[in-house]
Scaffold this active site. Structure first.
Site, PDB file in Angstrom:
ATOM      1  N   ASN A  41       0.836  -1.213   0.000  1.00  0.00           N
ATOM      2  CA  ASN A  41       0.000   0.000   0.000  1.00  0.00           C
ATOM      3  C   ASN A  41       0.864   1.253   0.000  1.00  0.00           C
ATOM      4  O   ASN A  41       0.527   2.244  -0.658  1.00  0.00           O
ATOM      5  CB  ASN A  41      -0.962  -0.011   1.192  1.00  0.00           C
ATOM      6  CG  ASN A  41      -2.180  -0.865   0.923  1.00  0.00           C
ATOM      7  OD1 ASN A  41      -3.047  -0.489   0.133  1.00  0.00           O
ATOM      8  ND2 ASN A  41      -2.236  -2.036   1.545  1.00  0.00           N
ATOM      9  N   MET A  73       0.310  -2.582  12.192  1.00  0.00           N
ATOM     10  CA  MET A  73      -0.344  -3.593  13.023  1.00  0.00           C
ATOM     11  C   MET A  73      -0.268  -3.304  14.529  1.00  0.00           C
ATOM     12  O   MET A  73      -0.432  -4.207  15.332  1.00  0.00           O
ATOM     13  CB  MET A  73       0.254  -4.967  12.715  1.00  0.00           C
ATOM     14  CG  MET A  73       0.043  -5.402  11.281  1.00  0.00           C
ATOM     15  SD  MET A  73      -1.695  -5.470  10.809  1.00  0.00           S
ATOM     16  CE  MET A  73      -1.581  -5.886   9.065  1.00  0.00           C
ATOM     17  N   HIS A 111      -8.372  -0.732   5.568  1.00  0.00           N
ATOM     18  CA  HIS A 111      -8.767  -2.010   6.175  1.00  0.00           C
ATOM     19  C   HIS A 111      -9.278  -2.933   5.068  1.00  0.00           C
ATOM     20  O   HIS A 111     -10.070  -2.499   4.217  1.00  0.00           O
ATOM     21  CB  HIS A 111      -9.849  -1.780   7.234  1.00  0.00           C
ATOM     22  CG  HIS A 111     -10.234  -3.049   7.922  1.00  0.00           C
ATOM     23  ND1 HIS A 111      -9.458  -3.624   8.911  1.00  0.00           N
ATOM     24  CD2 HIS A 111     -11.281  -3.887   7.725  1.00  0.00           C
ATOM     25  CE1 HIS A 111     -10.021  -4.752   9.295  1.00  0.00           C
ATOM     26  NE2 HIS A 111     -11.122  -4.930   8.598  1.00  0.00           N
TER      27      HIS A 111
HETATM   28  C1  GAR Z   1      -3.244  -4.839   3.827  1.00  0.00           C
HETATM   29  O1  GAR Z   1      -4.105  -5.807   3.294  1.00  0.00           O
HETATM   30  C2  GAR Z   1      -4.011  -3.938   4.777  1.00  0.00           C
HETATM   31  O2  GAR Z   1      -5.309  -3.672   4.368  1.00  0.00           O
HETATM   32  C3  GAR Z   1      -3.980  -4.761   6.029  1.00  0.00           C
HETATM   33  O3  GAR Z   1      -2.689  -5.323   6.068  1.00  0.00           O
HETATM   34  C4  GAR Z   1      -2.192  -5.475   4.734  1.00  0.00           C
HETATM   35  C5  GAR Z   1      -0.845  -4.792   4.635  1.00  0.00           C
HETATM   36  O4  GAR Z   1      -0.226  -5.030   3.396  1.00  0.00           O
HETATM   37  N1  GAR Z   1      -4.279  -3.965   7.180  1.00  0.00           N
HETATM   38  C6  GAR Z   1      -4.983  -4.402   8.221  1.00  0.00           C
HETATM   39  O5  GAR Z   1      -5.396  -5.530   8.314  1.00  0.00           O
HETATM   40  C7  GAR Z   1      -5.224  -3.360   9.303  1.00  0.00           C
HETATM   41  N2  GAR Z   1      -6.232  -3.796  10.221  1.00  0.00           N
HETATM   42  P1  GAR Z   1       0.965  -4.130   2.869  1.00  0.00           P
HETATM   43  O6  GAR Z   1       2.040  -4.057   3.963  1.00  0.00           O
HETATM   44  O7  GAR Z   1       1.466  -4.882   1.665  1.00  0.00           O
HETATM   45  O8  GAR Z   1       0.427  -2.777   2.518  1.00  0.00           O
END
Ligand code: GAR
Length: 210
Positions: free
Chosen positions: A14, A91, A110
């Site tokens: 992201n 997290m 999310h």
């Molecule tokens: C993503 O899917 C985001 O939506 C989720 O963690 C992943 C991170 O991926 N976030 C949550 O679950 C927050 N509650 P990334 O490090 O590749 O962006």
């Protein structure tokens, strides 16, 4: 110019989507000035470095208390003159003091359609496991402002993704990222950078600029 601080914990796809949108000129009025990772060695920090963005790992266990940890994050973000904090796969739960330091200026992505599959315990792959377990036919992602209730702040943007019969948590996670998260997170930042959205009475309202 909207100065952004991005908080990460993992792979940082992201974060990459935001970097790419800025790089390609889609968000000319925003700049990432700081990336903070809650984990040493997170690949997100490599992505920041490759883009020439200042990144730092701040790890909770290296601080005497959660309060000291949060205070340091606030200090680093304020020193970088951050206008908007973006949680991109971050997290760690933020303290009320942190949230109060950036009122209506923290965004989170999310991986579900809030209010489904959200709140305490729903993060990462667990969200997609729960969606498949429940048998929903449509899921998606949500960008929302952060308040003291986990995943309970004003909803900004949502995008749906169809669930397939043969989906696993991993394939669903990947599609939700590709089809929803990597699109709506940069779009939310673009709208804020242009002053085209704001929180009024706990809801996000679009503002049309001439
Ligand atoms: C993503 O899917 C985001 O939506 C989720 O963690 C992943 C991170 O991926 N976030 C949550 O679950 C927050 N509650 P990334 O490090 O590749 O962006």
């Amino acid at each position: 110019m909207l100065n952004i601080g991005v908080l990460v914990s993992g792979g940082g796809t992201n974060l990459q989507a935001i970097l790419d949108a800025i790089q390609s000129g889609q968000i000319p009025e925003a700049k990432i000035v700081k990336v903070i990772s809650s984990k040493e060695g997170a690949y997100a920090l490599t992505r920041a470095k490759n883009a020439g963005v200042d990144g730092v790992a701040l790890v909770k266990k290296n601080f005497p208390s959660n309060e000291a940890y949060m205070d340091e994050m606030i200090r680093v973000l304020q020193q970088a003159k951050v206008d908007l904090v973006v949680l991109a796969g971050f997290m760690t739960v933020l303290s009320p003091k942190f949230i109060a330091a950036f009122p209506n200026r923290i965004l989170n992505i999310h991986p579900s359609l809030i209010p489904s599959f959200c709140g305490v315990g729903y993060y990462g792959l667990k969200v997609h496991e729960a969606a498949l377990q429940r048998g929903v036919k449509v899921t998606g992602a949500t960008v929302h402002f952060v308040n003291e209730e986990t995943d309970g702040g004003p909803i900004f943007l949502q995008k749906t993704v169809e669930v397939r019969e043969d989906d696993t948590p991993q394939t669903l996670q990947q599609r939700v990222m590709e089809e929803a998260e990597w699109k709506i997170l940069p779009e939310a930042i673009r709208l804020l950078s242009r002053g085209e959205a704001e929180v009024i009475d706990g809801k996000v309202r679009r503002v049309t600029r001439p």
